[in-house]
Design a protein around this motif. Structure first.
Motif, PDB file in Angstrom:
ATOM      1  N   ALA A 222       0.830  -1.071  -0.094  1.00 41.26           N
ATOM      2  CA  ALA A 222       0.052  -0.406   0.144  1.00 41.26           C
ATOM      3  C   ALA A 222       0.393   1.415  -0.107  1.00 41.26           C
ATOM      4  CB  ALA A 222      -1.014  -0.049   1.550  1.00 41.26           C
ATOM      5  N   ASP A 223       2.335   1.020   1.093  1.00 44.07           N
ATOM      6  CA  ASP A 223       3.128   2.613   0.875  1.00 44.07           C
ATOM      7  C   ASP A 223       3.352   2.825  -0.460  1.00 44.07           C
ATOM      8  OD1 ASP A 223       4.071   4.316   2.028  1.00 44.07           O
ATOM      9  OD2 ASP A 223       5.971   3.545   2.547  1.00 44.07           O
ATOM     10  N   VAL A 225       1.965   1.565  -3.420  1.00 45.72           N
ATOM     11  CA  VAL A 225       1.305   2.555  -4.438  1.00 45.72           C
ATOM     12  C   VAL A 225       0.687   4.227  -3.845  1.00 45.72           C
ATOM     13  CG1 VAL A 225      -1.850   2.420  -5.340  1.00 45.72           C
ATOM     14  CG2 VAL A 225      -0.237   0.335  -4.638  1.00 45.72           C
ATOM     15  N   PHE A 226       1.086   4.218  -2.556  1.00 44.97           N
ATOM     16  CA  PHE A 226       0.572   5.770  -2.519  1.00 44.97           C
ATOM     17  C   PHE A 226       1.782   6.293  -1.866  1.00 44.97           C
ATOM     18  CE2 PHE A 226      -3.634   2.791  -0.872  1.00 44.97           C
ATOM     19  CZ  PHE A 226      -4.560   3.374  -2.458  1.00 44.97           C
ATOM     20  N   LEU A 229       1.849  10.666  -2.643  1.00 47.85           N
ATOM     21  CA  LEU A 229       1.039  11.407  -2.001  1.00 47.85           C
ATOM     22  C   LEU A 229       1.000  12.619  -1.320  1.00 47.85           C
ATOM     23  CD1 LEU A 229      -2.305   8.803  -2.078  1.00 47.85           C
ATOM     24  CD2 LEU A 229      -1.879  10.741  -3.633  1.00 47.85           C
ATOM     25  N   GLU A 233      -2.132  11.891   3.741  1.00 43.84           N
ATOM     26  CA  GLU A 233      -3.012  11.182   3.277  1.00 43.84           C
ATOM     27  C   GLU A 233      -2.921  10.065   2.711  1.00 43.84           C
ATOM     28  OE1 GLU A 233      -5.445  11.457  -1.213  1.00 43.84           O
ATOM     29  OE2 GLU A 233      -4.229  13.203  -0.186  1.00 43.84           O
ATOM     30  N   ARG A 234      -1.470   9.606   2.290  1.00 44.79           N
ATOM     31  CA  ARG A 234      -0.744   8.633   2.473  1.00 44.79           C
ATOM     32  C   ARG A 234      -1.419   7.266   3.422  1.00 44.79           C
ATOM     33  NH1 ARG A 234       4.412   9.284   2.602  1.00 44.79           N
ATOM     34  NH2 ARG A 234       4.691   8.165   4.278  1.00 44.79           N
ATOM     35  N   LEU A 237      -4.377   6.418   3.801  1.00 46.93           N
ATOM     36  CA  LEU A 237      -4.965   5.366   2.631  1.00 46.93           C
ATOM     37  C   LEU A 237      -4.003   4.280   3.065  1.00 46.93           C
ATOM     38  CD1 LEU A 237      -5.342   7.471   0.149  1.00 46.93           C
ATOM     39  CD2 LEU A 237      -7.174   5.909   0.548  1.00 46.93           C
ATOM     40  N   VAL A 238      -3.066   4.292   3.973  1.00 47.14           N
ATOM     41  CA  VAL A 238      -2.056   2.503   4.067  1.00 47.14           C
ATOM     42  C   VAL A 238      -2.507   2.108   5.351  1.00 47.14           C
ATOM     43  CG1 VAL A 238       0.416   1.862   4.722  1.00 47.14           C
ATOM     44  CG2 VAL A 238       0.242   3.769   3.034  1.00 47.14           C
TER      45      VAL A 238
END
Length: 240
Positions: A222-223, A225-226, A229, A233-234, A237-238
């Motif tokens: 996830a880190d 992918v995001f 950002l 925000e990152r 989402l993570v």
């Protein structure tokens, strides 16, 4: 010290001559007289089964906490006794001889206390050596898996990590003795295959309810992918 911890040539180190003979006697007690025989069986020490219930107290509830895999091994082997090979070399991997039900087995286990169990080139070389040893003397293999992957990067590449991974797989695929794999916690990426998981020829494979099996750790994925950002925000989402 050099050959025990750096080159990996020494399988064991003795304090003195008496200790040396003790290690040799312990080693030979697990071994057959020659490669055409099966290893000797021994009576199961009384009370061995009582250790098994303690295994549920060892694994932490928090997935990022480390624990002593040696204690897991003590719970499942006869009398809690085992003989470790190369304990100071490639320490994120444990290789040892033990008995279960009186029969000699070889155990290859992740060691989450060192690099969270992520394997380096030394550990891969150590595993390959032990695989060949057990296969040569008709010793079945048990894999206890908790690894987030192989250690990568420039240093690993300079140490030919790709070659070591393939050499280890070739040894694993050529092993003819029975192989049992137990997924205890993390099992990610290529390292999972090198620990005799899916597609690597295990005769029997089982996973604890705590097992995590994937291409990579979800938080790391996830880190990636995001990663572009803004930080707040990152992180949100993570976590999601």
């Amino acid at each position: 010290e050099i050959h025990a911890s750096i080159t990996g040539v020494a399988d064991a180190v003795a304090e003195d001559e008496a200790d040396c003979f003790r290690i040799i006697r312990s080693y030979l007690d697990y071994m057959p007289a020659n490669h055409s025989e099966l290893p000797p069986t021994r009576p199961v020490p009384p009370g061995s089964e009582a250790r098994m219930a303690k295994i549920l107290q060892i694994l932490p509830e928090k997935r990022t906490r480390s624990y002593r895999m040696h204690k897991v091994i003590e719970c499942i082997v006869d009398g809690g006794h085992f003989l470790e090979f190369k304990p100071f070399f490639g320490k994120m991997l444990i290789t040892c001889l033990a008995r279960i039900g009186g029969e000699t087995v070889g155990i290859i286990a992740s060691n989450p206390m060192v690099n969270a169990g992520a394997t380096d080139t030394d550990a891969l070389e150590k595993s390959t050596s032990f695989l060949c040893h057990c296969d040569s003397f008709n010793i079945p293999l048990i894999f206890l898996v908790d690894t987030p992957g192989h250690l990568t990067g420039k240093e690993a590449e300079l140490k030919r990590v790709g070659t070591r991974v393939v050499n280890n797989l070739q040894a694993l695929f050529q092993v003819t003795v029975p192989k049992i794999t137990v997924l205890i916690r993390k099992g990610y990426g290529q390292a999972l295959v090198n620990m005799c998981a899916a597609g690597a020829g295990a005769d029997f494979m089982v996973a604890w309810p705590t097992a995590e099996i994937s291409f990579m750790d979800p938080s790391i994925g996830a880190d990636i992918v995001f990663g572009s950002l803004p930080a707040a925000e990152r992180e949100k989402l993570v976590e999601k």
